[in-house]
Design an enzyme around this catalytic site. Structure first.
Site, mmCIF file in Angstrom:
data_model
loop_
_atom_site.group_PDB
_atom_site.id
_atom_site.type_symbol
_atom_site.label_atom_id
_atom_site.label_comp_id
_atom_site.label_asym_id
_atom_site.label_seq_id
_atom_site.Cartn_x
_atom_site.Cartn_y
_atom_site.Cartn_z
ATOM 1 N N HIS A 89 -3.584 10.887 -0.890
ATOM 2 C CA HIS A 89 -4.161 11.613 0.255
ATOM 3 C C HIS A 89 -4.698 10.605 1.259
ATOM 4 C CE1 HIS A 89 -8.189 10.743 -1.262
ATOM 5 N NE2 HIS A 89 -7.760 11.134 -2.441
ATOM 6 N N LYS A 98 -0.743 -6.253 -6.697
ATOM 7 C CA LYS A 98 0.222 -7.203 -6.125
ATOM 8 C C LYS A 98 1.343 -7.446 -7.124
ATOM 9 C CE LYS A 98 -3.280 -9.541 -3.416
ATOM 10 N NZ LYS A 98 -4.101 -10.715 -3.236
#
Length: 157
Positions: free
Chosen positions: A88, A137
């Protein structure tokens, strides 16, 4: 069950496995559900792909609006969360939106219990993600990472 062909192996209670949307699970994959329910859900044109002989433990929570691809012979620990999107907007209202980027988990990777893998991450071949880690990452092939955020602990080769 959406578009999924139920030919893969489920250990535990099939009623605790929620599959909804465009999900491809290799017939040689195994999903455990006996201790906690697992959910694999896509929205819109999203796809979840689980490769040959991969293992998904209890309580897995996988969501895709673009792509979550789990390679062959991967091990996904209990209560692992994998999502390719923010779910969201930042403002916090519960509506569709936010950013999305594919998550790729390459062959023979191992994701430890309770780890969270966030959007846009590629986890390399034979990489290991420590339990409880938050992966924000890319993780190189043969790397061991752990922590929040996940950091390199050592290389396996």
């Amino acid at each position: 069950m959406g578009e999924t062909d139920r030919t893969f192996h489920v250990r535990g209670s099939p009623e605790t496995l929620r599959i909804d949307g465009n999900i491809e699970i290799d017939p040689a994959a195994i999903i455990w559900t006996h201790d906690q329910p697992s959910t694999l859900v896509t929205r819109g044109t999203g796809r979840i792909v689980i490769g040959r002989e991969s293992f998904i433990n209890c309580g897995a929570w996988i969501r895709a609006v673009e792509l979550v691809k789990i390679g062959e012979r991967c091990r996904i620990g209990p209560r692992v969360m994998i999502m390719d999107n923010d779910a969201h907007e930042l403002e916090g209202e519960h509506r569709a939106g936010g950013l999305a980027a594919p998550v790729i988990i390459k062959d023979c990777a191992w994701i430890g219990a309770g780890a969270i893998v966030l959007k846009g991450v590629t986890i390399g071949e034979r990489a290991v993600v420590g339990a409880g880690s938050v992966v924000t990452k890319d993780v190189p092939d043969d790397a061991v990472v752990a922590g929040n955020p996940a950091c390199l602990v050592r290389m396996l080769k």
